[in-house]
Design an enzyme around this catalytic site. Sequence first.
Site, PDB file in Angstrom:
ATOM      1  N   GLU A  44       0.877  -1.289  -0.082  1.00 55.63           N
ATOM      2  CA  GLU A  44       0.078   0.169  -0.067  1.00 55.63           C
ATOM      3  C   GLU A  44       0.702   1.396  -0.046  1.00 55.63           C
ATOM      4  O   GLU A  44       1.982   1.340   0.668  1.00 55.63           O
ATOM      5  CB  GLU A  44      -0.984  -0.072   1.206  1.00 55.63           C
ATOM      6  CG  GLU A  44      -1.633   1.199   1.179  1.00 55.63           C
ATOM      7  CD  GLU A  44      -2.680   1.214   2.752  1.00 55.63           C
ATOM      8  OE1 GLU A  44      -3.575   1.959   2.678  1.00 55.63           O
ATOM      9  OE2 GLU A  44      -1.966   0.615   3.636  1.00 55.63           O
ATOM     10  N   LYS A 113      -9.506   2.521  -2.313  1.00 59.56           N
ATOM     11  CA  LYS A 113      -9.852   2.099  -1.012  1.00 59.56           C
ATOM     12  C   LYS A 113     -11.075   2.576  -0.562  1.00 59.56           C
ATOM     13  O   LYS A 113     -11.372   3.761  -0.552  1.00 59.56           O
ATOM     14  CB  LYS A 113      -8.662   2.504   0.002  1.00 59.56           C
ATOM     15  CG  LYS A 113      -8.583   1.698   1.459  1.00 59.56           C
ATOM     16  CD  LYS A 113      -7.285   2.226   2.151  1.00 59.56           C
ATOM     17  CE  LYS A 113      -7.179   1.543   3.646  1.00 59.56           C
ATOM     18  NZ  LYS A 113      -5.939   2.101   4.261  1.00 59.56           N
ATOM     19  N   CYS A 147      -5.510  -2.934   2.937  1.00 58.71           N
ATOM     20  CA  CYS A 147      -4.998  -2.706   4.458  1.00 58.71           C
ATOM     21  C   CYS A 147      -6.466  -2.655   5.305  1.00 58.71           C
ATOM     22  O   CYS A 147      -6.736  -3.709   5.573  1.00 58.71           O
ATOM     23  CB  CYS A 147      -4.366  -1.320   4.520  1.00 58.71           C
ATOM     24  SG  CYS A 147      -3.317  -1.368   6.076  1.00 58.71           S
TER      25      CYS A 147
END
Length: 262
Positions: A44, A113, A147
């Site tokens: 990430e 995300k 994540c």
Amino acid sequence: MTRISLLQMDIAFGNVEENYRNGERLIRKAAAAPEKPGLLVLPELWDTAYDLERLEELGDWQGERVQAWAGALARELNVSIAAGSIAEKREDGIRNAGFVVDRTGSVVSRYAKLHLFGLMGEDRHLTAGESLELAKIEGLTAGMMICYDLRFPELARALTLEGAELLIAPAQWPKPRLHHWRILVIARAIENQVFVAACNRVGTGGGQEFFGHSMIVDPWGEVLAEGDEEESIIAASLDLGRIAEARERIPVLRDRRKDMYN
């Protein structure tokens, strides 16, 4: 069989040029392995790290740089690349966005995300994504989670119900939450009977320390490969027959009570 390599990088805080140099070095090293991988995965925000205060300066306008860079390497080395996630500047803000390119250099997935992590200030500096993304890559269907997304099982399930066989999870998961990381990665694989390739970073930056332990997990929850806390390349081969085997022996998806929940 599909072989995957996770590039467990030490990311230089806010140093985009150094990170591109190191990312290319690791990609070339992974692609030159005797057992050549088909898919390479970066962590990430590998281009900027969490230098959130400077993303207006450091961000990649519409991901143009990463797409050109990853596409050229994919074509040259004959591999597919999940270019982790980068800070993508757009007219509506900056997104923590992942790009996947195939062996022709074509972008086959572009995911922003969905769940922003307030404890690291993402909600103050980034714009959340708005859609799920699936890609056909290296003979399988893959979806991306980034994540903090790993803590939301409904996202993994939604991707699975749309046909995902592999969940790609770039991360910057900090110490001391190694226990959470390992359990969540393994759980997402077991509960959805899919492969999970979770690529975490190592090193320090922005006052945080990161522990690596990138993992490739099969549909039974077996850890096929796991890194330590050093910069390294973690690789394993995926036997896609394991998905059908798991789903036939324990038909979780078939036995869902769809009448009780959406």
